[in-house]
Motif scaffolding. Structure first.
Motif, short mmCIF file in Angstrom:
data_model
loop_
_atom_site.label_atom_id
_atom_site.label_comp_id
_atom_site.label_asym_id
_atom_site.label_seq_id
_atom_site.Cartn_x
_atom_site.Cartn_y
_atom_site.Cartn_z
N THR A 6 40.11 38.20 44.10
CA THR A 6 40.18 39.12 42.97
C THR A 6 40.80 38.43 41.76
O THR A 6 40.31 38.57 40.63
N ARG B 117 34.94 45.46 35.51
CA ARG B 117 36.23 45.14 36.12
C ARG B 117 37.22 46.27 35.85
O ARG B 117 37.19 46.89 34.80
N VAL C 74 46.80 42.56 45.33
CA VAL C 74 45.38 42.21 45.26
C VAL C 74 45.14 40.98 46.13
O VAL C 74 46.06 40.46 46.77
#
Length: 228
Positions: free
Chosen positions: A72, A33, A68
């Protein structure tokens, strides 16, 4: 940063540890990530908490602010409550890291007390902290875990530092043995909220000195001016 916790209805997190925002993790079979994405989400959450409050802030606003998508965010946090807990712990950790090193034994008694009182300031490293406290107190019936987290990880460590300073000053013979130390801590911590509620201003640079100046005569042994 996200992790397994109790449900929102239980009002608290199961785990207290916080992963570093700069430490990437890789889901099983996936890519690591991006810590910058998590940082953006956390920062957007903190701003929305201060401006909108917990009840009014939405995931839609947060993802828009962070730039985002909902998937996400939801890959990292299951719901708004868990996200807010991480955002709170992030802020409290940053605040603790911002405290400069301080050796109380190298200071005179009164100066040491001033420094400990200064570190009580909720707005240290976060000018929006008063709004955050107010929001969490307002949400105590619906989400008690928020205030509990703030109390455990934000309020209590700062108050404990002042308490230990007072105990040390007693051992040095500077503070009277019959002083109610717990009440002294409460009065000092409450002074920041009282000043804010009375004036609405930013914390005055000399607030800690003035608080200690008001209470020192009641604490000091034999009228010691605390400079030794």
């Amino acid at each position: 940063m996200a992790r397994a916790r109790a449900t929102h209805s239980e009002g608290r997190a199961d785990e207290r540890g916080v992963r570093s925002a700069t430490e990437p993790t890789a889901p099983a079979g996936g890519r690591p990530r991006d810590p910058a994405i998590e940082e953006a989400i956390i920062q957007a959450t903190r701003k929305r908490l201060a401006s909108d409050g917990y009840a009014s802030m939405t995931i839609g606003d947060i993802v828009a602010d962070a730039g985002v998508t909902r998937p996400t965010l939801y890959r990292r946090w299951a719901n708004k409550y868990e996200l807010v807990i991480d955002a709170l712990e992030y802020g409290l950790r940053k605040q603790r890291e911002a405290y400069p090193p301080l050796d109380m034994d190298q200071l005179g008694p009164r100066e040491a007390l001033v420094e400990a009182v200064r570190r009580l300031d909720p707005r240290y490293h976060n000018e929006q902290a008063m709004a955050l406290h107010g929001n969490f107190m307002a949400e105590v019936e619906r989400a008690p875990g928020l205030l509990e987290q703030l109390r455990e990880h934000g309020v209590q460590p700062r108050c404990d530092e002042l308490l230990m300073t007072l105990v040390s000053l007693q051992a040095r013979g500077a503070v009277r043995e019959d002083v109610d130390l717990d009440m002294t801590v409460t009065l000092c911590f409450g002074s920041y909220f009282a000043d804010y509620l009375r004036t609405g201003r930013l914390v005055p640079a000399d607030l800690a000195e003035r608080v200690v100046g008001a209470i020192w005569p009641a604490l000091a042994v034999n009228g010691d001016d605390g400079t030794a």
